[in-house]
Design an enzyme around this catalytic site. Structure first.
Site, PDB file in Angstrom:
ATOM      1  N   CYS A 102       0.834  -1.207   0.000  1.00  0.00           N
ATOM      2  CA  CYS A 102       0.000   0.000   0.000  1.00  0.00           C
ATOM      3  C   CYS A 102       0.866   1.253   0.000  1.00  0.00           C
ATOM      4  O   CYS A 102       1.693   1.449   0.891  1.00  0.00           O
ATOM      5  CB  CYS A 102      -0.922   0.013   1.211  1.00  0.00           C
ATOM      6  SG  CYS A 102      -1.946   1.504   1.285  1.00  0.00           S
ATOM      7  N   ASN A 204      -0.099  -8.323 -10.814  1.00  0.00           N
ATOM      8  CA  ASN A 204      -1.121  -7.322 -10.531  1.00  0.00           C
ATOM      9  C   ASN A 204      -0.686  -5.983 -11.127  1.00  0.00           C
ATOM     10  O   ASN A 204       0.479  -5.623 -11.077  1.00  0.00           O
ATOM     11  CB  ASN A 204      -1.313  -7.211  -9.009  1.00  0.00           C
ATOM     12  CG  ASN A 204      -2.250  -6.085  -8.595  1.00  0.00           C
ATOM     13  OD1 ASN A 204      -1.886  -5.243  -7.786  1.00  0.00           O
ATOM     14  ND2 ASN A 204      -3.453  -6.060  -9.126  1.00  0.00           N
TER      15      ASN A 204
END
Length: 331
Positions: A102, A204
């Site tokens: 994150c 991803n």
């Protein structure tokens, strides 16, 4: 077949990414219905779990129809991560996932998420603390490195595997990139083809169509794909990818009626999970995503934002459905 510990997934699985304020149980249910093979919760603060913070505890809600499902935690303190792993284990998910990716400032400033990319030794200690605290398979989601000058994903992958991580998802950007620029999947290819790597490697970043998923699958040799922003307001992407892989055909985009049905389902499940008023208030962030690119939706969006009951929502849905049935779309 792909295995994560004792969890069996189909060959080349499609995973729903853990996304703050998005990947909650109602949205996960919709993605599961439309073909996602595995889901992850929103990321949960280890400190919040230890403090018994209501918001963090609510994120532990999982349901049998979601399985296999992973709960993702983040933090920068070994003891807190260890304790939170034990709390997570108590609700019996299939997997515990650690967020080392994150990029958001409020997370990074606490030495968590992508902030740990600056200190690989700390990353390994945090991971080991989690692995040693649970019998569940532990997975990790991370990025290539802090910035282009410090890309360390090859070292990170090998060391995470050494301490017992059972699968690794790589978002192919650095922290400095945030979500900008193009994801560089060449690094994913390099990790997957490292002879020392035996665990599944999932890619991803930037997957927003069935064709791109097919291209990246074949070009970069990963074991599966995790889809994040491409699924927001568009849970159909999972079945579209699977259909394209199987047939080479591109499924038609969902109709307005199908989009409205998805909104209604999402809202009903939000009501069931959080109560009608709060559930519908939290739905407000999703309307524009479901109808992105649809002409004249602005007026209906305003009406959706004003509803507080499913009965009121049904009225807006009926009005929108009638309007678009008479509306002539021009390609």
């Amino acid at each position: 077949m792909i295995k994560i510990g004792n969890i069996e997934l189909p060959e080349f699985p499609l995973l729903l990414a853990p996304m703050e304020d998005v990947s909650d149980p109602p949205f996960r249910k919709l993605c599961k219905m439309h073909g996602a093979d595995m889901m992850y919760s929103e990321f949960i603060s280890s400190e919040g779990l230890i403090r018994d913070a209501m918001k963090s505890m609510k994120k532990l809600d999982i349901f049998d129809y979601e399985r296999p499902v992973g709960i993702q935690i983040f933090g920068g303190d070994e003891e807190a991560m260890s304790l939170s792993a034990k709390i997570v284990e108590a609700v019996n998910p299939d997997i515990v996932d650690i967020n080392f990716g994150c990029p958001v400032k409020k997370v990074v400033c606490k030495g968590a998420g992508a902030g740990v990319l600056k200190d690989v030794d700390l990353m390994i200690r945090l991971t080991k603390a989690v692995v040693n605290s649970t019998h569940l398979p532990v997975t990790v989601k991370t990025r290539l490195g802090w910035d282009t000058e410090s890309i360390n994903i090859m070292e990170v992958a090998e060391r995470l595997q050494e301490v017992g991580v059972k699968a690794l998802t790589i978002h192919a950007r650095t922290r400095a990139q945030m979500y900008k620029g193009e994801a560089d999947w060449n690094y994913i290819h390099a990790v997957k083809n490292n002879p020392n790597i035996e665990i599944p490697i999932f890619g991803n970043g930037d997957i927003d169509s069935a064709q791109k998923a097919w291209e990246y699958k074949n070009k970069f040799d990963c074991d599966g794909i995790m889809i994040g922003r491409g699924a927001i307001g568009y849970p159909w992407i999972f079945n579209e990818v699977k259909h394209f892989f199987k047939t080479g055909e591109i499924l038609p985009e969902p109709t307005i009626t199908q989009r409205l049905e998805a909104v209604r389902q999402h809202a009903e499940w939000s009501k069931d999970w959080k109560g009608e008023r709060l559930g519908l208030i939290e739905m407000r962030q999703h309307y524009s995503n479901y109808f992105r690119g649809i002409p004249h939706f602005k007026d209906f969006r305003r009406k959706f934002l004003e509803v507080f009951t499913l009965e009121e929502m049904d009225g807006v849905i009926a009005e929108a459905d009638a309007f678009y049935k008479d509306f002539e779309f021009v390609n």
